[in-house]
Design an enzyme around this catalytic site. Sequence first.
Site, short mmCIF file in Angstrom:
data_model
loop_
_atom_site.label_atom_id
_atom_site.label_comp_id
_atom_site.label_asym_id
_atom_site.label_seq_id
_atom_site.Cartn_x
_atom_site.Cartn_y
_atom_site.Cartn_z
N TYR A 155 0.81 -1.21 0.00
CA TYR A 155 0.00 0.00 0.00
C TYR A 155 0.85 1.27 0.00
O TYR A 155 0.47 2.30 -0.54
CB TYR A 155 -0.95 -0.02 1.20
CG TYR A 155 -2.24 0.72 0.97
CD1 TYR A 155 -2.95 0.58 -0.22
CD2 TYR A 155 -2.76 1.57 1.93
CE1 TYR A 155 -4.14 1.25 -0.43
CE2 TYR A 155 -3.95 2.24 1.73
CZ TYR A 155 -4.63 2.07 0.55
OH TYR A 155 -5.81 2.74 0.35
N LYS A 162 -3.70 7.90 3.50
CA LYS A 162 -4.84 7.58 4.37
C LYS A 162 -4.61 8.09 5.79
O LYS A 162 -5.55 8.51 6.47
CB LYS A 162 -5.09 6.07 4.38
CG LYS A 162 -5.63 5.53 3.05
CD LYS A 162 -6.97 6.14 2.68
CE LYS A 162 -7.53 5.46 1.43
NZ LYS A 162 -8.81 6.07 1.01
#
Length: 256
Positions: A155, A162
Amino acid sequence: MSGILAGKRILVTGVITESSIAFHAAKLAQEEGAEVILTGFGRVSLVERIAKRLPKPAPVIELDVQNQEQLDGLADKVREHLGEGVGLDGVVHSIAFGPQGAFNFLGGTWEDVGTAVHVSAYSLKALTMACLPVMPRGGSIVGLTFDAQFAWPKYDWMGVAKAALESTSRYLARDLGEKNVRCNLVSAGPIKSMAAKSIPGFEELADVWNHRAPIGWDLTDPEPAGRGVVALLSDWFPRTTGEIVHVDGGVHMMGA
């Protein structure tokens, strides 16, 4: 119409396919009595086609969260559909994007990272401020995150984006509380959506849920996360703000 969103007017971003959490949030919001407006970026005609699969018709407004002119004109576009003197009660932020370089932590350039943070995190603040003029009574802002407490496989800089999104939500909750605006996030488990297809190694990341979700997790079912969004849009959480509600089968609380 009865339902926990009866009489409310909700703006939903990020509806691209029926497999998206945003689509199910919009669908459930309508089923719970809300009037829904969608926004679309780039492929507005695609969003309009998907909108026809909702229980009731929903207008679509073109919105690129990196385009300040469109952000500045959003309130007027909303008024065109709702009418003067009628405001929004809620906004769903389901917007995220990272160039391929953002999925390479050591190799990602600032151009890659800057784009990921702008679209995935700063846009929450930009969208909220664009909607404030049509939220005179306050309301609920609900965004979607992917738990940023951990360094997930593959990720990379999107995980950092995020984390920035989660922090942005808390600062919005702090500064907009006096306007009766709540800002919360739903941290959902992975869903096999169109967005997931752009994540290199998504299958490896998602496989964690096959083994570690104590209550189980269906990678093909976005409805549980959509229900979490609708719950936070409702009046059932009148004093909840700056919160992250996990809808992930329980993976977030599992130890080693």
